[in-house]
Write an enzyme that holds these catalytic residues in place. Structure first.
Site, mmCIF file in Angstrom:
data_model
loop_
_atom_site.group_PDB
_atom_site.id
_atom_site.type_symbol
_atom_site.label_atom_id
_atom_site.label_comp_id
_atom_site.label_asym_id
_atom_site.label_seq_id
_atom_site.Cartn_x
_atom_site.Cartn_y
_atom_site.Cartn_z
ATOM 1 N N ASN A 51 73.804 34.184 151.545
ATOM 2 C CA ASN A 51 72.467 33.709 151.148
ATOM 3 C C ASN A 51 72.444 32.185 151.041
ATOM 4 O O ASN A 51 71.447 31.549 151.407
ATOM 5 C CB ASN A 51 72.034 34.339 149.831
ATOM 6 C CG ASN A 51 71.442 35.715 150.029
ATOM 7 O OD1 ASN A 51 70.299 35.848 150.465
ATOM 8 N ND2 ASN A 51 72.234 36.752 149.760
ATOM 9 N N MET A 74 77.849 35.740 139.923
ATOM 10 C CA MET A 74 78.108 36.979 139.187
ATOM 11 C C MET A 74 78.470 36.734 137.724
ATOM 12 O O MET A 74 79.418 37.314 137.208
ATOM 13 C CB MET A 74 79.206 37.777 139.904
ATOM 14 C CG MET A 74 78.795 38.231 141.289
ATOM 15 S SD MET A 74 77.234 39.164 141.274
ATOM 16 C CE MET A 74 77.115 39.688 142.971
ATOM 17 N N ILE A 112 74.116 33.975 132.235
ATOM 18 C CA ILE A 112 73.900 32.568 131.872
ATOM 19 C C ILE A 112 73.601 32.491 130.371
ATOM 20 O O ILE A 112 72.820 33.292 129.864
ATOM 21 C CB ILE A 112 72.711 32.054 132.691
ATOM 22 C CG1 ILE A 112 73.021 32.237 134.162
ATOM 23 C CG2 ILE A 112 72.303 30.659 132.323
ATOM 24 C CD1 ILE A 112 73.128 31.066 134.980
ATOM 25 N N HIS A 128 68.259 39.801 143.645
ATOM 26 C CA HIS A 128 68.973 41.020 143.246
ATOM 27 C C HIS A 128 68.695 42.114 144.280
ATOM 28 O O HIS A 128 67.535 42.304 144.683
ATOM 29 C CB HIS A 128 68.491 41.459 141.853
ATOM 30 C CG HIS A 128 69.239 42.639 141.339
ATOM 31 N ND1 HIS A 128 70.514 42.525 140.801
ATOM 32 C CD2 HIS A 128 68.937 43.953 141.308
ATOM 33 C CE1 HIS A 128 70.940 43.737 140.452
ATOM 34 N NE2 HIS A 128 70.004 44.612 140.747
HETATM 35 C C1 GAR Z 1 73.486 39.440 147.496
HETATM 36 O O1 GAR Z 1 73.212 40.668 148.129
HETATM 37 C C2 GAR Z 1 72.750 39.358 146.187
HETATM 38 O O2 GAR Z 1 71.524 40.049 146.192
HETATM 39 C C3 GAR Z 1 73.721 39.994 145.248
HETATM 40 O O3 GAR Z 1 74.975 39.531 145.655
HETATM 41 C C4 GAR Z 1 74.950 39.368 147.064
HETATM 42 C C5 GAR Z 1 75.604 38.053 147.400
HETATM 43 O O4 GAR Z 1 75.865 37.968 148.771
HETATM 44 N N1 GAR Z 1 73.455 39.633 143.875
HETATM 45 C C6 GAR Z 1 73.601 40.460 142.852
HETATM 46 O O5 GAR Z 1 74.018 41.597 142.960
HETATM 47 C C7 GAR Z 1 73.211 39.860 141.513
HETATM 48 N N2 GAR Z 1 73.211 40.856 140.484
HETATM 49 P P1 GAR Z 1 76.221 36.564 149.436
HETATM 50 O O6 GAR Z 1 77.340 35.929 148.590
HETATM 51 O O7 GAR Z 1 76.691 36.892 150.824
HETATM 52 O O8 GAR Z 1 74.978 35.727 149.429
#
Ligand code: GAR
Length: 204
Positions: free
Chosen positions: A16, A93, A96, A112
């Site tokens: 992301n 992860m 905060i 999320h």
């Molecule tokens: C993403 O899918 C995001 O939605 C999720 O972690 C992934 C990170 O992927 N976030 C959560 O689960 C937050 N609770 P990335 O490091 O490849 O962007």
């Protein structure tokens, strides 16, 4: 504090983060500029992505600090030094604490991989598969003191297919994230998001 000066926080792969950096490069981040990557895992792939994109990074291991509050105080000092006005959590992860939340109230967003309030917390994709829902999706929301409880800014749904595994579903969710997150960040950077109670409104 300028909304257009952005810090992205990430702990893992950073796909992301890469989508946001690419949107900025393509002029599609509403004038927003990613000024800093913050990561709590210096060894995470996202740190290499920031380096490749020429974006400065702040890599701090929480366990090197006496408390979570001191760890976050170090981050806040750096954010303020760089006049950051928007914090974008992208696979960060950690919960905060008020040390970071208070100076940046209403200026922290998260993505999320579920349709909140369903499947908050860890492994949202696995939770959705285990529950057997037919629709799931992606939520972008403001961050408050709870776990994935802040006001929703935008959501996209997608179908769970009969043969889906965690991997196949995650891949489709990611593709939605790479479109949705830059669009929401662009709206915020351009000052187009208003909050009325819990209701966020994105102006055209
Ligand atoms: C993403 O899918 C995001 O939605 C999720 O972690 C992934 C990170 O992927 N976030 C959560 O689960 C937050 N609770 P990335 O490091 O490849 O962007």
């Amino acid at each position: 504090m300028q909304w257009s000066r952005i810090a992205v926080f990430a702990s893992g792969q950073g796909s992301n983060f890469a989508a946001l950096a690419e949107a900025e490069r393509a002029g599609q981040l509403g004038g927003g500029r990613i000024e800093l990557l913050v990561s709590d895992r210096p060894e995470a792939p996202v740190a290499r992505r920031a380096e490749a994109a020429g974006i400065p990074s702040l890599l701090l291991r929480p366990k090197d600090f006496a408390s979570r509050e001191l760890y976050e105080a170090g981050i806040v000092a750096e954010l303020q030094r760089r006049n950051i006005g928007l914090i974008v959590l992208a696979g960060y992860m950690r919960l905060i604490s008020p040390v970071l939340l208070e100076p940046y109230a209403g200026r922290i967003i998260n993505i999320h991989p579920s349709l909140l309030p369903a499947f908050a917390g860890k492994d949202a994709i696995g939770q959705a598969l285990d529950y057997g829902v037919k629709l799931t999706g992606v939520t972008v929301h403001f961050v408050d003191g709870g776990m994935d409880t802040g006001p929703v800014i935008a959501q996209r749904s997608l179908a769970v297919e009969a043969g889906d595994t965690a991997e196949s579903l995650a891949e489709r969710i990611h593709r939605v994230e790479y479109e949705l997150y830059p669009a929401v960040v662009a709206a915020l950077a351009a000052g187009k998001v208003e909050l009325d109670g819990r209701r966020a409104i994105i102006r055209a």
